[in-house]
Write an enzyme that holds these catalytic residues in place. Structure first.
Site, PDB file in Angstrom:
ATOM      1  N   ASP A 127     -10.960 -20.606 -12.825  1.00 14.30           N
ATOM      2  CA  ASP A 127      -9.968 -21.668 -12.588  1.00 14.30           C
ATOM      3  C   ASP A 127     -10.311 -22.395 -11.294  1.00 14.30           C
ATOM      4  OD1 ASP A 127      -7.868 -21.585 -14.658  1.00 14.30           O
ATOM      5  OD2 ASP A 127      -7.532 -19.547 -13.960  1.00 14.30           O
ATOM      6  N   ARG A 135     -10.442 -19.527  -6.124  1.00 13.75           N
ATOM      7  CA  ARG A 135     -10.496 -18.120  -6.551  1.00 13.75           C
ATOM      8  C   ARG A 135     -11.407 -17.265  -5.669  1.00 13.75           C
ATOM      9  NH1 ARG A 135      -6.232 -18.524  -8.782  1.00 13.75           N
ATOM     10  NH2 ARG A 135      -5.886 -18.731 -11.040  1.00 13.75           N
ATOM     11  N   ARG A 194      -1.105 -29.649  -8.616  1.00 14.00           N
ATOM     12  CA  ARG A 194      -2.241 -29.328  -9.488  1.00 14.00           C
ATOM     13  C   ARG A 194      -2.621 -30.543 -10.332  1.00 14.00           C
ATOM     14  NH1 ARG A 194      -0.577 -24.160 -12.849  1.00 14.00           N
ATOM     15  NH2 ARG A 194      -2.744 -24.312 -13.560  1.00 14.00           N
ATOM     16  N   LYS A 224      -6.489 -29.075 -19.458  1.00 11.41           N
ATOM     17  CA  LYS A 224      -5.283 -28.280 -19.708  1.00 11.41           C
ATOM     18  C   LYS A 224      -4.057 -28.987 -19.123  1.00 11.41           C
ATOM     19  CE  LYS A 224      -6.211 -25.325 -15.667  1.00 11.41           C
ATOM     20  NZ  LYS A 224      -6.644 -23.980 -15.222  1.00 11.41           N
ATOM     21  N   HIS A 225      -2.847 -28.643 -19.625  1.00  9.46           N
ATOM     22  CA  HIS A 225      -2.452 -27.627 -20.592  1.00  9.46           C
ATOM     23  C   HIS A 225      -1.844 -28.364 -21.782  1.00  9.46           C
ATOM     24  CE1 HIS A 225      -2.183 -25.961 -16.523  1.00  9.46           C
ATOM     25  NE2 HIS A 225      -2.542 -24.785 -17.055  1.00  9.46           N
ATOM     26  N   HIS A 237       4.217 -18.902 -16.914  1.00  6.37           N
ATOM     27  CA  HIS A 237       3.822 -17.547 -16.515  1.00  6.37           C
ATOM     28  C   HIS A 237       4.971 -16.563 -16.739  1.00  6.37           C
ATOM     29  CE1 HIS A 237       0.812 -19.888 -14.245  1.00  6.37           C
ATOM     30  NE2 HIS A 237       0.054 -18.820 -14.411  1.00  6.37           N
ATOM     31  N   ASP A 310      -4.068 -20.657 -23.241  1.00  3.44           N
ATOM     32  CA  ASP A 310      -3.750 -20.240 -21.885  1.00  3.44           C
ATOM     33  C   ASP A 310      -3.687 -18.708 -21.911  1.00  3.44           C
ATOM     34  OD1 ASP A 310      -3.129 -20.367 -19.218  1.00  3.44           O
ATOM     35  OD2 ASP A 310      -1.419 -21.709 -19.465  1.00  3.44           O
TER      36      ASP A 310
END
Length: 404
Positions: A127, A135, A194, A224-225, A237, A310
């Protein structure tokens, strides 16, 4: 209800897009220049990739074919337990890829090396929405999409994608789960910075340019998404957000960047855990909805690239398994809560006849095609010496340009 919804989508998109010809013709109508994506059969490169895909597919067992459809998540930490887990995914479950979570460059490179040495190499995904630094703690980071300067244009975003691709390839990463092309109209929404912003045209232009830069550098992009996480307040999430848009709103706002991405011939789309009653009256999460993936994304938008879910371990997907996602049209199931169980469950459903083996073959063939299309299978070695310095390169200069 489903038939009525599909008819409504057909009419709406036909009126708004003025599209003619078959979905395949539409998705192939633009010349591919820098993109690694291509339509099967269009050109020598894609023909050779499909030939290799068919050849390799014919030699795979059912277990290996199913494994190609899974991409578990793993921390980029080269401690013995993590490396043993990775080797187990490879040896026991034949997974087609992994998603790297938080860690460091050296660990990521070592894990990528494990996946790249196989006869059928793995997708090594991350990601990197604002660079590898999102990350990997010792990698360069860039501004979040929503904090990129107002003067940023498509040329700059192409350069940005190209630089991120260079850094990824130096580590052995060949897929970025990005760009985020959600249109962040809701100031209280979870997508926030984002996203490239609240203007669908700007989101589309910058997102597509960035994705073209990635793919020109030999890294698969994944928009995405789908069909758009910019309007709901809920966090997928934790639970299943509901997109309370009319078909007209969905088409003119949320779907606009995805249509631009698809028309540009780019490779991957991630289906989110989002209920869309205006499209699917059953309000299934998009990642397991045959209406959202099959009828809308594949059918009306003409997308013939890779569809990823996802992360299936998210709260928004609770109660739905990998088999449902594959049946709905997904090619790759990302981060299931229990990879072993989900793979065995799909295999059992194929053997019992509940899931047609031809569906697995179709998904596996598409995955293999795109792997060979970007040149995977050459078993490139990732040298560890000078890794951090090489990855950093001249990233500071690009950071400044993006921030200005």
């Amino acid at each position: 209800m489903r038939a009525w919804t599909v008819v409504a989508i057909v009419i709406l998109l036909a009126l708004s897009c003025g599209r003619t010809g078959s979905a395949e013709e539409e998705s192939c109508r633009e010349e591919k220049t820098d993109s690694v994506a291509a339509c099967p059969g269009a050109g020598d490169l894609s023909s050779e990739a499909m030939r290799k895909a068919d050849s390799v597919l014919s030699g795979l067992t059912l277990e290996q074919r199913v494994g190609q459809c899974f991409m578990p998540a793993i921390y980029a930490d080269c401690n013995p337990p993590a490396m043993n887990r990775l080797r187990g995914y490879i040896a026991d479950f034949h997974v087609g890829g992994i998603v790297l979570l938080k860690g460091d460059l050296r660990s990521a490179a070592l894990m990528a090396g494990e996946g790249g040495a196989l006869r059928v190499p793995m997708f090594i995904a991350i990601d990197a929405e604002w660079g590898l630094g999102m990350r990997l703690k010792d990698a360069p980071g860039f501004p979040r999409n929503g904090r990129i300067g107002a003067g940023a244009d498509e040329d700059l975003l192409f350069d940005y994608g190209r630089e991120v691709a260079r850094e990824c390839r130096r580590v052995g990463i060949n897929m970025v789960l990005g760009p985020v092309v959600d249109v962040a109209e809701n100031p209280h929404g979870v997508i926030g910075s984002r996203s490239f912003g609240s203007d669908p045209v700007r989101v589309a232009d910058l997102g597509v340019a960035y994705a073209k830069g990635l793919e020109s550098g030999g890294v698969v992009s994944v928009a995405k998404h789908f069909p758009g996480h910019g309007s709901p307040c809920g966090d997928s999430h934790v639970s299943l957000p509901v997109i309370r848009r009319s078909l007209n709103q969905l088409d003119s706002i949320d779907l606009y960047p995805f249509r631009s991405y698809i028309d540009a011939g780019l490779t991957g789309v991630m289906a989110g855990h989002l209920a869309v009653p205006a499209i699917d009256p059953e309000s299934l999460p998009a990642a397991v909805s045959p209406v959202v993936i099959g009828d809308l994304l594949r059918g009306e938008l003409g997308f013939n690239g890779l569809v990823l879910t996802d992360a299936l371990n998210m709260g928004g997907a609770e109660g739905h398994d990998a088999a449902a996602a594959i049946l709905a049209g997904a090619d790759i199931v990302v981060a299931p809560a229990d990879t072993e169980y989900e793979i065995k469950n799909v295999i059992e459903k194929v053997r019992s006849g509940e899931l047609d083996a031809r569906i697995i073959d179709e998904r596996c063939r598409r995955i293999l095609f795109h792997k060979f299309l970007i040149g995977m299978g050459k078993r490139d070695i990732v040298p560890l010496e000078g890794l951090r310095e090489d990855v950093k390169g001249d990233s500071d200069s690009l950071y400044y340009r993006l921030s200005s």
